[in-house]
Design a protein around this motif. Structure first.
Motif, PDB file in Angstrom:
ATOM      1  N   GLY A 224     -22.452 -26.597 -16.235  1.00 13.67           N
ATOM      2  CA  GLY A 224     -22.641 -26.648 -14.797  1.00 13.67           C
ATOM      3  C   GLY A 224     -21.438 -26.041 -14.110  1.00 13.67           C
ATOM      4  N   LEU A 225     -21.670 -25.416 -12.971  1.00 17.82           N
ATOM      5  CA  LEU A 225     -20.605 -24.734 -12.237  1.00 17.82           C
ATOM      6  C   LEU A 225     -20.685 -25.133 -10.777  1.00 17.82           C
ATOM      7  N   ASP A 226     -19.547 -25.422 -10.182  1.00 15.77           N
ATOM      8  CA  ASP A 226     -19.491 -25.734  -8.757  1.00 15.77           C
ATOM      9  C   ASP A 226     -18.054 -25.499  -8.292  1.00 15.77           C
ATOM     10  N   PRO A 227     -17.884 -25.063  -7.041  1.00 11.57           N
ATOM     11  CA  PRO A 227     -16.513 -24.881  -6.542  1.00 11.57           C
ATOM     12  C   PRO A 227     -15.819 -26.194  -6.170  1.00 11.57           C
ATOM     13  N   SER A 228     -16.582 -27.272  -6.024  1.00  8.17           N
ATOM     14  CA  SER A 228     -16.028 -28.534  -5.544  1.00  8.17           C
ATOM     15  C   SER A 228     -15.594 -29.463  -6.683  1.00  8.17           C
ATOM     16  N   PRO A 229     -14.302 -29.754  -6.804  1.00 10.41           N
ATOM     17  CA  PRO A 229     -13.853 -30.713  -7.826  1.00 10.41           C
ATOM     18  C   PRO A 229     -14.488 -32.094  -7.620  1.00 10.41           C
ATOM     19  N   TYR A 230     -14.673 -32.476  -6.383  1.00  8.92           N
ATOM     20  CA  TYR A 230     -15.281 -33.768  -6.066  1.00  8.92           C
ATOM     21  C   TYR A 230     -16.694 -33.860  -6.631  1.00  8.92           C
ATOM     22  N   LEU A 231     -17.508 -32.846  -6.365  1.00  2.84           N
ATOM     23  CA  LEU A 231     -18.883 -32.850  -6.870  1.00  2.84           C
ATOM     24  C   LEU A 231     -18.925 -32.736  -8.389  1.00  2.84           C
ATOM     25  N   LEU A 232     -17.995 -31.994  -8.956  1.00  2.30           N
ATOM     26  CA  LEU A 232     -17.941 -31.883 -10.415  1.00  2.30           C
ATOM     27  C   LEU A 232     -17.635 -33.225 -11.073  1.00  2.30           C
ATOM     28  N   ARG A 233     -16.743 -34.001 -10.479  1.00  2.00           N
ATOM     29  CA  ARG A 233     -16.445 -35.334 -11.019  1.00  2.00           C
ATOM     30  C   ARG A 233     -17.686 -36.214 -11.015  1.00  2.00           C
ATOM     31  N   HIS A 234     -18.428 -36.188  -9.909  1.00  2.00           N
ATOM     32  CA  HIS A 234     -19.665 -36.991  -9.835  1.00  2.00           C
ATOM     33  C   HIS A 234     -20.695 -36.504 -10.840  1.00  2.00           C
ATOM     34  N   ALA A 235     -20.851 -35.197 -10.956  1.00  2.00           N
ATOM     35  CA  ALA A 235     -21.826 -34.642 -11.889  1.00  2.00           C
ATOM     36  C   ALA A 235     -21.460 -35.005 -13.329  1.00  2.00           C
ATOM     37  N   ALA A 236     -20.196 -34.892 -13.677  1.00  2.00           N
ATOM     38  CA  ALA A 236     -19.748 -35.214 -15.029  1.00  2.00           C
ATOM     39  C   ALA A 236     -19.991 -36.685 -15.353  1.00  2.00           C
ATOM     40  N   ARG A 237     -19.814 -37.541 -14.368  1.00  2.00           N
ATOM     41  CA  ARG A 237     -20.060 -38.972 -14.580  1.00  2.00           C
ATOM     42  C   ARG A 237     -21.555 -39.239 -14.773  1.00  2.00           C
ATOM     43  N   ASP A 238     -22.396 -38.562 -13.985  1.00  2.00           N
ATOM     44  CA  ASP A 238     -23.841 -38.787 -14.054  1.00  2.00           C
ATOM     45  C   ASP A 238     -24.515 -38.083 -15.232  1.00  2.00           C
ATOM     46  N   TYR A 239     -23.912 -36.996 -15.705  1.00  2.00           N
ATOM     47  CA  TYR A 239     -24.496 -36.193 -16.788  1.00  2.00           C
ATOM     48  C   TYR A 239     -23.434 -35.890 -17.844  1.00  2.00           C
ATOM     49  N   PRO A 240     -23.048 -36.882 -18.626  1.00  2.00           N
ATOM     50  CA  PRO A 240     -21.950 -36.699 -19.583  1.00  2.00           C
ATOM     51  C   PRO A 240     -22.252 -35.695 -20.697  1.00  2.00           C
ATOM     52  N   HIS A 241     -23.501 -35.365 -20.919  1.00  2.00           N
ATOM     53  CA  HIS A 241     -23.871 -34.418 -21.977  1.00  2.00           C
ATOM     54  C   HIS A 241     -23.756 -32.950 -21.523  1.00  2.00           C
ATOM     55  N   ILE A 242     -23.414 -32.741 -20.259  1.00  2.00           N
ATOM     56  CA  ILE A 242     -23.269 -31.388 -19.721  1.00  2.00           C
ATOM     57  C   ILE A 242     -21.780 -31.108 -19.502  1.00  2.00           C
ATOM     58  N   ARG A 243     -21.361 -29.902 -19.819  1.00  3.14           N
ATOM     59  CA  ARG A 243     -19.987 -29.480 -19.561  1.00  3.14           C
ATOM     60  C   ARG A 243     -19.929 -28.868 -18.162  1.00  3.14           C
ATOM     61  N   PHE A 244     -18.942 -29.277 -17.401  1.00  2.85           N
ATOM     62  CA  PHE A 244     -18.801 -28.776 -16.030  1.00  2.85           C
ATOM     63  C   PHE A 244     -17.483 -28.036 -15.874  1.00  2.85           C
ATOM     64  N   VAL A 245     -17.536 -26.976 -15.072  1.00  5.35           N
ATOM     65  CA  VAL A 245     -16.351 -26.166 -14.835  1.00  5.35           C
ATOM     66  C   VAL A 245     -16.316 -25.787 -13.351  1.00  5.35           C
ATOM     67  N   GLN A 246     -15.121 -25.750 -12.818  1.00  6.52           N
ATOM     68  CA  GLN A 246     -14.957 -25.352 -11.427  1.00  6.52           C
ATOM     69  C   GLN A 246     -14.974 -23.825 -11.339  1.00  6.52           C
ATOM     70  N   GLY A 247     -15.727 -23.305 -10.386  1.00  6.21           N
ATOM     71  CA  GLY A 247     -15.783 -21.867 -10.204  1.00  6.21           C
ATOM     72  C   GLY A 247     -16.842 -21.483  -9.190  1.00  6.21           C
ATOM     73  N   VAL A 248     -16.966 -20.186  -8.992  1.00  9.54           N
ATOM     74  CA  VAL A 248     -17.959 -19.647  -8.062  1.00  9.54           C
ATOM     75  C   VAL A 248     -18.824 -18.630  -8.801  1.00  9.54           C
ATOM     76  N   MET A 249     -20.043 -18.475  -8.326  1.00  7.04           N
ATOM     77  CA  MET A 249     -21.004 -17.625  -9.027  1.00  7.04           C
ATOM     78  C   MET A 249     -20.662 -16.144  -8.965  1.00  7.04           C
ATOM     79  N   GLU A 250     -19.862 -15.740  -8.000  1.00  5.71           N
ATOM     80  CA  GLU A 250     -19.526 -14.322  -7.913  1.00  5.71           C
ATOM     81  C   GLU A 250     -18.358 -13.935  -8.832  1.00  5.71           C
ATOM     82  N   LYS A 251     -17.805 -14.915  -9.539  1.00  8.19           N
ATOM     83  CA  LYS A 251     -16.755 -14.650 -10.529  1.00  8.19           C
ATOM     84  C   LYS A 251     -16.878 -15.712 -11.624  1.00  8.19           C
ATOM     85  N   LEU A 252     -17.879 -15.557 -12.463  1.00  9.32           N
ATOM     86  CA  LEU A 252     -18.174 -16.572 -13.478  1.00  9.32           C
ATOM     87  C   LEU A 252     -17.117 -16.578 -14.585  1.00  9.32           C
ATOM     88  N   PRO A 253     -16.637 -17.762 -14.942  1.00 11.99           N
ATOM     89  CA  PRO A 253     -15.582 -17.877 -15.956  1.00 11.99           C
ATOM     90  C   PRO A 253     -16.120 -17.940 -17.390  1.00 11.99           C
TER      91      PRO A 253
END
Length: 164
Positions: free
Chosen positions: A5-34
């Motif tokens: 999962g990708l999102d620019p918001s660290p706050y939303l990434l923390r919530h997503a990681a807590r709700d979906y522990p089986h998914i890896r999350f990374v901070q970023g934007v779609m116009e420069k995918l890491p």
């Protein structure tokens, strides 16, 4: 499975990681995918393109094509333009209370780039990025596109009809 999962918001990434522990999350934007080239079999972009200026949509499509494997699938889901085209009463008549609700929501919520998204020439843009349209489905309140990355993309007609 390998899901990211990708999102620019660290706050939303923390919530997503807590709700979906089986998914890896990374901070970023779609116009420069890491991610490296041809990393994924599939990518989905849900309710994001109508939030950004067309310049960044073009960059994002290029990046998505870059990280997709040949034959990889891109699914895009965005608010349907139907809810902006018709009056509240027309929407109410055709779609019931949900039609009225989404028409009002589309008018009340400030989305500065939604009109630009609805005017965006997606069919033209995808061809330039080695993507081809497999399906386009405009159902109120969501419009979806199914695209495939491949070397044959420029030869296919991105008409919005099924291209197997």
């Amino acid at each position: 499975s390998d899901v990211w999962g990708l999102d620019p918001s660290p706050y939303l990434l923390r919530h997503a990681a807590r709700d979906y522990p089986h998914i890896r999350f990374v901070q970023g934007v779609m116009e420069k995918l890491p991610f490296p080239n041809q990393r994924f079999d599939g990518v989905s972009a849900c309710f994001v393109f109508h939030e950004v200026p067309p310049f960044y949509i073009r960059q994002a499509l290029g990046e998505i094509s870059r990280v997709l494997k040949p034959g990889g699938i891109l699914v895009i889901a965005e608010p349907s333009p139907i809810q902006l085209r018709h009056s509240f009463f027309a929407m109410l008549k055709q779609y019931g209370w949900k039609g009225g609700y989404f028409q009002l929501l589309a008018r009340v919520v400030h989305e500065p780039f939604v009109e630009a998204w609805h005017k965006f020439a997606l069919a033209d843009e995808i061809v330039q990025r080695a993507l081809m349209m497999l399906e386009e489905d405009d159902r109120m309140p969501v419009k979806c596109w199914l695209l495939r990355r491949g070397p044959m993309a420029k030869a296919n007609c991105p008409s919005g009809k099924a291209n197997p």
